[in-house]
Motif scaffolding. Structure first.
Motif, PDB file in Angstrom:
ATOM      1  N   VAL A 159       0.771  -1.199  -0.155  1.00 13.96           N
ATOM      2  CA  VAL A 159       0.066  -0.202  -0.032  1.00 13.96           C
ATOM      3  C   VAL A 159       0.774   1.139  -0.057  1.00 13.96           C
ATOM      4  CG1 VAL A 159      -1.798   1.370   1.153  1.00 13.96           C
ATOM      5  CG2 VAL A 159      -1.768  -1.124   1.407  1.00 13.96           C
ATOM      6  N   VAL A 160       0.627   2.134  -0.951  1.00 15.02           N
ATOM      7  CA  VAL A 160       1.330   3.304  -1.146  1.00 15.02           C
ATOM      8  C   VAL A 160       0.307   4.424  -1.136  1.00 15.02           C
ATOM      9  CG1 VAL A 160       3.242   2.212  -2.241  1.00 15.02           C
ATOM     10  CG2 VAL A 160       1.225   3.334  -3.447  1.00 15.02           C
ATOM     11  N   ALA A 161       0.590   5.817  -0.740  1.00 17.94           N
ATOM     12  CA  ALA A 161      -0.346   7.060  -0.716  1.00 17.94           C
ATOM     13  C   ALA A 161      -0.773   7.084  -1.956  1.00 17.94           C
ATOM     14  CB  ALA A 161       0.581   8.096  -0.129  1.00 17.94           C
ATOM     15  N   ARG A 162      -2.307   7.267  -2.280  1.00 16.37           N
ATOM     16  CA  ARG A 162      -2.692   7.698  -3.540  1.00 16.37           C
ATOM     17  C   ARG A 162      -4.028   8.425  -3.331  1.00 16.37           C
ATOM     18  NH1 ARG A 162      -5.043   1.821  -5.735  1.00 16.37           N
ATOM     19  NH2 ARG A 162      -6.260   1.021  -3.759  1.00 16.37           N
ATOM     20  N   PRO A 163      -4.745   8.666  -4.143  1.00 18.67           N
ATOM     21  CA  PRO A 163      -5.968   9.745  -4.032  1.00 18.67           C
ATOM     22  C   PRO A 163      -7.193   8.911  -3.677  1.00 18.67           C
ATOM     23  CG  PRO A 163      -4.943  10.057  -6.183  1.00 18.67           C
ATOM     24  CD  PRO A 163      -4.221   9.106  -5.677  1.00 18.67           C
ATOM     25  N   GLN A 164      -8.071   9.309  -3.137  1.00 18.41           N
ATOM     26  CA  GLN A 164      -9.302   8.928  -2.724  1.00 18.41           C
ATOM     27  C   GLN A 164     -10.538   9.681  -3.040  1.00 18.41           C
ATOM     28  OE1 GLN A 164      -9.415   7.335   1.154  1.00 18.41           O
ATOM     29  NE2 GLN A 164     -11.783   6.924   1.313  1.00 18.41           N
ATOM     30  N   LEU A 165     -11.396   9.179  -3.842  1.00 18.39           N
ATOM     31  CA  LEU A 165     -12.622   9.889  -4.276  1.00 18.39           C
ATOM     32  C   LEU A 165     -13.611  10.040  -3.369  1.00 18.39           C
ATOM     33  CD1 LEU A 165     -14.183  11.266  -6.651  1.00 18.39           C
ATOM     34  CD2 LEU A 165     -15.143   8.844  -7.451  1.00 18.39           C
ATOM     35  N   PHE A 166     -14.294  11.218  -3.091  1.00 14.42           N
ATOM     36  CA  PHE A 166     -15.243  11.455  -1.969  1.00 14.42           C
ATOM     37  C   PHE A 166     -16.436  12.205  -2.886  1.00 14.42           C
ATOM     38  CE2 PHE A 166     -17.357  14.333   0.893  1.00 14.42           C
ATOM     39  CZ  PHE A 166     -17.896  13.331   1.720  1.00 14.42           C
ATOM     40  N   VAL A 167     -17.606  12.070  -2.990  1.00 18.67           N
ATOM     41  CA  VAL A 167     -18.729  12.824  -3.446  1.00 18.67           C
ATOM     42  C   VAL A 167     -19.661  13.202  -2.259  1.00 18.67           C
ATOM     43  CG1 VAL A 167     -20.674  12.837  -4.976  1.00 18.67           C
ATOM     44  CG2 VAL A 167     -18.622  11.695  -5.678  1.00 18.67           C
ATOM     45  N   SER A 168     -19.988  14.350  -2.475  1.00 17.16           N
ATOM     46  CA  SER A 168     -20.916  14.987  -1.020  1.00 17.16           C
ATOM     47  C   SER A 168     -21.981  14.333  -0.772  1.00 17.16           C
ATOM     48  CB  SER A 168     -21.023  16.459  -1.110  1.00 17.16           C
ATOM     49  OG  SER A 168     -21.569  16.722  -2.202  1.00 17.16           O
ATOM     50  N   THR A 169     -22.939  13.580  -1.856  1.00 19.11           N
ATOM     51  CA  THR A 169     -24.125  13.137  -1.851  1.00 19.11           C
ATOM     52  C   THR A 169     -24.572  12.088  -2.624  1.00 19.11           C
ATOM     53  OG1 THR A 169     -26.584  13.878  -1.462  1.00 19.11           O
ATOM     54  CG2 THR A 169     -25.125  15.011  -3.246  1.00 19.11           C
ATOM     55  N   PRO A 170     -25.321  11.392  -2.488  1.00 15.88           N
ATOM     56  CA  PRO A 170     -25.602  10.019  -3.103  1.00 15.88           C
ATOM     57  C   PRO A 170     -26.783  10.410  -4.085  1.00 15.88           C
ATOM     58  CG  PRO A 170     -26.426   9.661  -1.157  1.00 15.88           C
ATOM     59  CD  PRO A 170     -25.496  10.723  -0.806  1.00 15.88           C
ATOM     60  N   SER A 171     -27.452  11.722  -3.671  1.00 16.85           N
ATOM     61  CA  SER A 171     -28.813  12.030  -4.473  1.00 16.85           C
ATOM     62  C   SER A 171     -29.079  13.586  -4.390  1.00 16.85           C
ATOM     63  CB  SER A 171     -29.918  11.324  -3.896  1.00 16.85           C
ATOM     64  OG  SER A 171     -30.297  11.651  -2.317  1.00 16.85           O
ATOM     65  N   VAL A 185     -16.933  17.354  -5.086  1.00 11.70           N
ATOM     66  CA  VAL A 185     -16.103  16.341  -5.317  1.00 11.70           C
ATOM     67  C   VAL A 185     -14.716  16.767  -4.507  1.00 11.70           C
ATOM     68  CG1 VAL A 185     -14.836  15.006  -7.153  1.00 11.70           C
ATOM     69  CG2 VAL A 185     -17.199  15.731  -7.638  1.00 11.70           C
ATOM     70  N   GLN A 186     -14.355  15.361  -3.866  1.00 16.95           N
ATOM     71  CA  GLN A 186     -13.104  15.990  -2.916  1.00 16.95           C
ATOM     72  C   GLN A 186     -12.067  14.689  -3.031  1.00 16.95           C
ATOM     73  OE1 GLN A 186     -15.630  17.435   0.729  1.00 16.95           O
ATOM     74  NE2 GLN A 186     -13.631  17.949   1.029  1.00 16.95           N
ATOM     75  N   ASN A 187     -10.761  15.061  -2.924  1.00 18.53           N
ATOM     76  CA  ASN A 187      -9.919  13.896  -2.667  1.00 18.53           C
ATOM     77  C   ASN A 187      -9.641  13.781  -1.275  1.00 18.53           C
ATOM     78  OD1 ASN A 187      -7.888  12.200  -2.905  1.00 18.53           O
ATOM     79  ND2 ASN A 187      -6.535  13.615  -3.931  1.00 18.53           N
TER      80      ASN A 187
END
Length: 727
Positions: A159-171, A185-187
């Motif tokens: 495991v190495v350091a990498r981006p991670q997708l985050f979306v504020s709402t599912p709907s 949209v956040q990292n």
């Protein structure tokens, strides 16, 4: 019995009778087979002994050698691999059953157990690095085939350091009034996150559709265009994708739904003429477009179409037009359609029909005031101009009954249409006493009466005179004595309408006396036959009934002298000439008949049977009937002139002595009056045959007649020596 330990037999002993049998169960003990070589055969004797006999059975079993084989003992997922696999097989004989256990939370595998008879089973291994810290990680899985072996497999990853997708709402949800919204949209990991958004809905605009983010926040704008979309809910999915994962955002949009509301279900006009209103409303959201469709031509609506904003109302004006409709109950519907649903309004109304009528006197044609009109359950009176009106609720044929004092009641039928009917009803008047002519000096014993030039000539039997009466002044003028050296006994009398001559039947001297009406003198006489009783003028001749000869004498008044005698029935008496002048009707007192004489051929052509002793007869000017009475029977015989037969016989009064008739030209009805010896009259309307009795006339009666030129009836009261006038 057996000395082998790798199987058992049950039961070990028993008792059998002849013909019986037992079942023995042989059970293999697997643990005891382990000391024997694999892939071989093992046999052992099984001895059965019974009484003095013994039998042997060989028990043989073949052994197998399963071998567990695993394709890999280590799996390296490296930096990016998330899924891998290995295989399990049986490289020996028989069946190998296996089970996998061990591992860590970040490690998953499927299936976890199975068996193999030589085929290969593939096991899928999945790793989840999401919550693992940086560095190397490993986990051990064990494949266990129990007695046939075990194999350990090591799974490793980095495991190495990498981006991670985050979306504020599912709907994201847009209500009917919202058109713009956003999500973030956040990292949540390290490095730079590259993302992009995909969606194929043509009503959704997305800005931006892609981007890169480290620690900053990217805002994705969503804009909806409802355009021509139908009202309701619309949903699409927005995919946010990156190299390290994917997330879905559900986008739901509400297109405004206008709702048509009709604040009435039914409108009933009844018989009202006034317009009525109702309200149309948009009780939903958005713009409501509506239009109305009428179900009948007699209803109108203003306005017929339009639009309404949210919550807005419009007042609708409804009118009905009954002008071309029949009278009855009506029901129709108005359908209002819109982009917010449809509504139906029912409309009821009734059209009242009107019958306009006038009541008139058929004789004078003048209106009758306060006549009683009965129509259905309604009773009303005519106005001063004779008019009346009645309402009805259904077209059809209606009966109207009208009555008024002094008139015959009348039943009229009217067929209505288009809400209207018109009728004119004529009532036949009943004659009433309007005066009398009394002169005791001149009217000594009045017997018969004749008319000419608005004068009346009356025979007086007591003193053999003729009284002359001015019918305009209703006063006696003079008396004309009949010259003879003995009593003449005048009975019948006739006056020429064209000549100033009056003819008197002097029954006692068997002669006709000729009186000059111009100078009021008895100027001559001539023999006529045995006992002349009645006489009557025809078109140009005089007809005299000869009571004792059973004949009617014909007199040519230009001579004057008798020119013929016509044989008729026994004891001929009263006579009338038909309105067309072609027939003479003679009452035959002695044989209950009426003779019909052709005045063209001067011969009897028919006898009509009536009641006994007919002694009075009458016909109306232009009339359709001949009326005959008899003091003896009290009946009225009605003879149809066209048919020359008795068409009806009515029981009227006791002892009728006179009869006279009038015809009303307007409708052809006739009224015949019958007077009894006590001076009471009965009136009969023809052809209805309605009867009105007990009409007061005189204290006694001798004869009744009608003079068309005055339009009055004249009743001779011999006891009072008067002439009663009825009109």
């Amino acid at each position: 019995m057996s000395h082998a330990d790798w199987f058992t037999v049950s039961p070990q002993n028993g008792v059998l009778f002849a013909g019986q049998s037992d079942t023995l169960i042989i059970k293999i003990v697997l643990d005891k087979l382990r000391k024997y070589p694999l892939s071989g055969r093992i046999s052992e004797n099984l001895v059965f002994s019974a009484n003095d006999d013994e039998k042997r059975v060989y028990v043989t079993i073949r052994t197998v050698n399963p071998v567990l084989s695993v394709s890999d003992e280590s799996i390296d997922m490296g930096l990016n691999l998330d899924v891998s696999s290995f295989t399990i097989s049986n490289s020996g004989s028989g069946v190998v059953e296996w089970e996998i256990y061990g591992g860590e939370d970040w490690l998953a595998f499927e299936p976890k157990a199975g068996s193999s008879e030589g085929e290969t089973d593939r096991i899928t291994v999945t790793v989840d690095r999401t919550h693992l810290p940086e560095g190397d990680h490993s986990a051990r899985l064990r494949v266990d085939a129990k007695d046939f072996g075990q194999v350990d497999i090591t799974v490793s990853l980095e495991v190495v350091a990498r981006p991670q997708l985050f979306v504020s709402t599912p709907s994201v949800v847009f209500n009917s009034k919202e058109s713009e919204k956003a999500f973030r949209v956040q990292n949540f990991g390290a490095g730079i996150l590259k993302w992009q958004v995909t969606n194929d809905a043509n009503w959704l605009t997305i800005k931006p559709r892609s981007g890169e983010t480290g620690k900053e926040i990217d805002i994705v704008q969503l804009v909806v265009d409802r355009g021509d979309l139908p009202p309701g809910s619309h949903t699409t999915r927005v995919q946010v994708e990156s190299g390290v994962g994917r997330q879905t955002v559900s986008v739901t949009m509400q297109v405004p739904q206008p709702v048509l509301s009709l604040l009435a279900d039914e409108i009933d006009f009844g018989t009202s003429l006034k317009p009525k209103n109702f309200v149309l409303q948009n009780s939903g959201e958005g713009l409501l477009y509506w239009s109305a469709e009428l179900g009948a031509e007699w209803v109108s609506l203003i306005p017929m179409k339009g639009f309404l904003k949210e919550g807005e109302t419009v007042k609708m004006t409804l009118s009905v037009d009954r002008s071309r409709l029949d009278a009855r109950q009506y029901r129709t519907s108005i359908h209002i359609s819109s982009n917010g649903g449809g509504e139906t309004l029912f409309v009821r109304m009734a059209k009242t029909g009107w019958i306009n009528g006038v009541i008139r006197d058929v004789k004078t044609l003048q209106p009758i005031n306060q006549a009683i009109i009965e129509f259905q359950s309604e009773v009303k009176q005519s106005k001063s101009d004779g008019s009346f009106d009645c309402s009805y609720l259904q077209e059809g044929s209606y009966e109207i009954n009208v009555s008024s004092p002094g008139f015959f009641s009348r039943r009229g039928m009217i067929k209505t249409g288009s809400g209207w009917g018109k009728i004119e009803l004529f009532l036949s008047p009943v004659a009433k006493k309007t005066g009398k002519i009394r002169d005791a000096v001149r009217l000594t014993s009045p017997k018969r009466i004749a008319y000419s030039n608005r004068r009346a000539y009356v025979t007086n039997q007591a003193d053999d005179t003729i009284t002359v009466v001015n019918l305009d002044t209703e006063r006696t003028v003079t008396n004309i004595p009949l010259k003879w050296d003995q009593a003449c006994v005048p009975v019948g009398i006739a006056a020429s309408p064209k000549r100033s001559e009056v003819y008197v039947a002097a029954s006692a001297i068997d002669r006709i006396k000729l009186v000059d009406a111009g100078v009021n003198l008895d100027v001559r006489e001539f023999r006529i036959g045995d006992y002349p009783s009645e006489c009557i003028m025809g078109m140009s001749k005089l007809y005299v009934s000869l009571l004792r000869e059973d004949r009617v004498a014909v007199v040519d008044i230009s001579i004057p002298a008798r020119t013929n005698r016509i044989r008729v029935g026994k004891q001929p008496g009263a006579m009338v000439v038909s309105p067309n002048g072609q027939y003479l009707y003679v009452c035959n007192y002695g044989e209950a008949t009426v003779s019909v004489v052709s005045l063209v051929t001067e011969k009897e052509i028919k006898k009509i049977s009536v009641f006994s002793r007919p002694d009075a007869i009458a016909v109306a000017d232009s009339g359709s009937y001949v009326y005959v009475t008899s003091q003896f029977s009290g009946d009225l015989s009605i003879i149809g002139i066209r048919q020359q037969v008795e068409v009806n016989r009515l029981s009227i009064t006791k002892s009728p002595v006179g009869v006279a008739a009038i015809r009303f030209p307007h409708d052809g009805r006739e009224v015949v009056y019958v007077v009894d010896r006590d001076g009471m009259l009965s009136a009969i309307e023809m052809p209805t045959q309605a009867i009105i009795g007990n009409i007061s006339g005189a204290t006694s009666a001798e004869v009744l007649s009608y003079y068309p030129k005055t339009g009055k009836f004249y009743l001779i009261d011999s006891l009072q020596s008067t002439i009663v006038i009825l009109e």
